[in-house]
Design a protein around this motif. Structure first.
Motif, PDB file in Angstrom:
ATOM      1  N   GLU A   1      -3.697   6.092   0.016  1.00  0.00           N
ATOM      2  CA  GLU A   1      -2.583   6.326  -0.902  1.00  0.00           C
ATOM      3  C   GLU A   1      -2.557   7.778  -1.375  1.00  0.00           C
ATOM      4  OE1 GLU A   1      -0.070   4.473  -1.721  1.00  0.00           O
ATOM      5  OE2 GLU A   1      -0.757   2.769  -0.516  1.00  0.00           O
ATOM      6  N   ALA A   2      -3.741   8.338  -1.630  1.00  0.00           N
ATOM      7  CA  ALA A   2      -3.795   9.739  -2.048  1.00  0.00           C
ATOM      8  C   ALA A   2      -3.262  10.653  -0.943  1.00  0.00           C
ATOM      9  CB  ALA A   2      -5.228  10.116  -2.414  1.00  0.00           C
ATOM     10  N   GLU A   3      -3.605  10.331   0.311  1.00  0.00           N
ATOM     11  CA  GLU A   3      -3.109  11.135   1.432  1.00  0.00           C
ATOM     12  C   GLU A   3      -1.597  10.972   1.599  1.00  0.00           C
ATOM     13  OE1 GLU A   3      -3.599  13.809   4.682  1.00  0.00           O
ATOM     14  OE2 GLU A   3      -4.729  13.318   2.859  1.00  0.00           O
ATOM     15  N   ARG A   4      -1.111   9.754   1.413  1.00  0.00           N
ATOM     16  CA  ARG A   4       0.342   9.537   1.454  1.00  0.00           C
ATOM     17  C   ARG A   4       1.038  10.375   0.381  1.00  0.00           C
ATOM     18  NH1 ARG A   4       2.532   4.358   3.371  1.00  0.00           N
ATOM     19  NH2 ARG A   4       1.015   3.255   4.647  1.00  0.00           N
ATOM     20  N   HIS A   5       0.444  10.376  -0.810  1.00  0.00           N
ATOM     21  CA  HIS A   5       1.023  11.144  -1.912  1.00  0.00           C
ATOM     22  C   HIS A   5       1.067  12.630  -1.562  1.00  0.00           C
ATOM     23  CE1 HIS A   5       1.260  13.142  -5.815  1.00  0.00           C
ATOM     24  NE2 HIS A   5       1.800  12.021  -6.281  1.00  0.00           N
ATOM     25  N   ARG A   6      -0.019  13.131  -0.984  1.00  0.00           N
ATOM     26  CA  ARG A   6      -0.066  14.556  -0.630  1.00  0.00           C
ATOM     27  C   ARG A   6       0.972  14.902   0.427  1.00  0.00           C
ATOM     28  NH1 ARG A   6      -1.868  17.740   3.183  1.00  0.00           N
ATOM     29  NH2 ARG A   6      -2.605  15.976   4.424  1.00  0.00           N
TER      30      ARG A   6
ATOM     31  N   SER B   1     -15.324  -1.248  -0.132  1.00  0.00           N
ATOM     32  CA  SER B   1     -15.069  -0.192   0.856  1.00  0.00           C
ATOM     33  C   SER B   1     -13.598  -0.130   1.232  1.00  0.00           C
ATOM     34  CB  SER B   1     -15.930  -0.427   2.104  1.00  0.00           C
ATOM     35  OG  SER B   1     -15.593  -1.649   2.733  1.00  0.00           O
ATOM     36  N   ASN B   2     -12.947  -1.306   1.338  1.00  0.00           N
ATOM     37  CA  ASN B   2     -11.523  -1.318   1.645  1.00  0.00           C
ATOM     38  C   ASN B   2     -10.706  -0.724   0.509  1.00  0.00           C
ATOM     39  OD1 ASN B   2     -11.858  -2.468   4.160  1.00  0.00           O
ATOM     40  ND2 ASN B   2     -11.572  -4.551   3.455  1.00  0.00           N
ATOM     41  N   ALA B   3     -11.132  -1.024  -0.722  1.00  0.00           N
ATOM     42  CA  ALA B   3     -10.430  -0.457  -1.872  1.00  0.00           C
ATOM     43  C   ALA B   3     -10.526   1.069  -1.868  1.00  0.00           C
ATOM     44  CB  ALA B   3     -10.996  -1.033  -3.163  1.00  0.00           C
ATOM     45  N   LYS B   4     -11.708   1.583  -1.549  1.00  0.00           N
ATOM     46  CA  LYS B   4     -11.867   3.036  -1.495  1.00  0.00           C
ATOM     47  C   LYS B   4     -11.042   3.638  -0.363  1.00  0.00           C
ATOM     48  CE  LYS B   4     -16.552   3.068  -3.447  1.00  0.00           C
ATOM     49  NZ  LYS B   4     -17.984   3.375  -3.177  1.00  0.00           N
ATOM     50  N   ALA B   5     -11.045   2.969   0.787  1.00  0.00           N
ATOM     51  CA  ALA B   5     -10.292   3.475   1.935  1.00  0.00           C
ATOM     52  C   ALA B   5      -8.797   3.484   1.648  1.00  0.00           C
ATOM     53  CB  ALA B   5     -10.591   2.637   3.176  1.00  0.00           C
ATOM     54  N   LEU B   6      -8.295   2.402   1.046  1.00  0.00           N
ATOM     55  CA  LEU B   6      -6.869   2.345   0.754  1.00  0.00           C
ATOM     56  C   LEU B   6      -6.492   3.307  -0.368  1.00  0.00           C
ATOM     57  CD1 LEU B   6      -6.219  -1.484   1.060  1.00  0.00           C
ATOM     58  CD2 LEU B   6      -5.547   0.321   2.637  1.00  0.00           C
TER      59      LEU B   6
END
Length: 327
Positions: A132-137, A123-128
């Motif tokens: 990261e995807a949101e940071r990229h956006r 779950s932590n891997a999915k959240a992070l």
């Protein structure tokens, strides 16, 4: 059947019936011993008879307690483990020695911890990954929209400055400098959100660029990189970069330090990241969300994060990452 064999035969029974069986065996032995012994009890109990009764009772209670202790001791270990277990420090388990009801309970508890650690890591891997995807956006939008808007403003200000009179020109130039500074800040934020240099030039160059970003904060950063380090996958490299970024940010904001040692070295088959400052130290303060986030990232890639503080100050953030050769 002897006493030990009788108890052993009941190890598959529920805990309640095991306790009853142990007590029954002890009381049966006590009854048989009294029946076969020459001791008798008068209508008025004599002192010698009272001593025999007390001694027999003591033997029964002692034997009963020893048998129960052997059966129920794992429960005490289980309770202590339940009180102190911390999923941020995985691998804590209770030794499994018994095949009975208590042993089954211990085994189930260990299996539950394994499931919880696995689910937490996933779950932590999915959240992070989502983070990261949101940071990229956001970084992309800052670069494409806000950055371009600032660039357009600068071009417009240049045209205004070319036609401005001498008394207005200084004010226009001041606005130009402020706009240019704002554009550079936007670019720095975008770089921190999305470490493109990590993808393009590798981990070492990304850490060099990261440390250079903190130079304006008054930090003197000494870097030590061991050549020929074991290769890390992309997820592990990103974790190293993010933990170094968070550690340096904490130093700049809270440590009151002026010198930092940033190193990426090898210890056996492990890769070790260390960020050590000469600031005021932890001083017993509770860990904040930033440190908790670093621990979560370390767990995702099977790493271990340690925070230590010297007696005279200074803090070291140390991340140890296993590689394929150490697993």
């Amino acid at each position: 059947m002897g006493q030990a064999e009788t108890v052993k035969a009941g190890t598959g029974l529920p805990l309640y019936w095991r306790v009853c069986l142990i007590n029954g065996v002890v009381f049966l032995l006590g009854t048989v011993a009294l029946a076969l012994s020459p001791a008798t009890v008068s209508a008025r109990v004599l002192v010698s008879e009272a001593i025999v009764l007390v001694f027999g009772l003591a033997i029964i209670v002692t034997l009963n307690s020893l048998l129960l202790r052997n059966s129920l001791a794992p429960l005490d270990k289980l309770i202590r483990m339940m009180e102190k277990v911390d999923l941020q420090h995985p691998g804590q388990r209770i030794p499994e020695h018994d095949n009975g009801a208590v042993g089954h309970l211990v085994k189930s508890f260990n299996e539950m911890l394994t499931r919880l650690e696995t689910e937490r890591r996933m779950s932590n891997a999915k959240a992070l990954a989502a983070q990261e995807a949101e940071r990229h956006r956001i970084a992309q939008e800052l670069h494409d929209e806000i950055g371009q808007s600032f660039t357009a403003v600068l071009l417009g200000l240049k045209q205004v400055a070319d036609r401005a009179s001498a008394d207005v020109l200084p004010e226009v130039q001041l606005v130009q400098e402020q706009t240019r500074a704002g554009l550079e800040e936007v670019r720095q934020v975008a770089r921190r959100l999305r470490p493109g240099v990590l993808e393009d030039l590798g981990l070492h160059n990304a850490l060099v660029a990261l440390s250079n970003d903190f130079a304006p904060a008054g930090l003197r950063i000494r870097r030590t990189f061991t050549p020929g380090l074991p290769e890390l996958d992309s997820d592990a490299e990103l974790v190293v970069y993010r933990i170094a970024q968070e550690a340096l940010t904490n130093v700049a904001r809270h440590a009151q330090a002026n010198s930092v040692e940033l190193s990426l070295t090898r210890k056996g088959n492990d890769v070790v990241l260390s960020v050590k400052d000469n600031g005021r130290g932890l001083r017993g303060q509770p860990e904040g969300a930033g440190i908790g986030g670093m621990r979560e990232r370390a767990l995702i890639v099977g790493g271990d994060l340690e925070l230590t503080s010297g007696p005279t100050g200074g803090t070291e953030v140390r991340l140890t990452l296993p590689t394929e050769g150490s697993r």
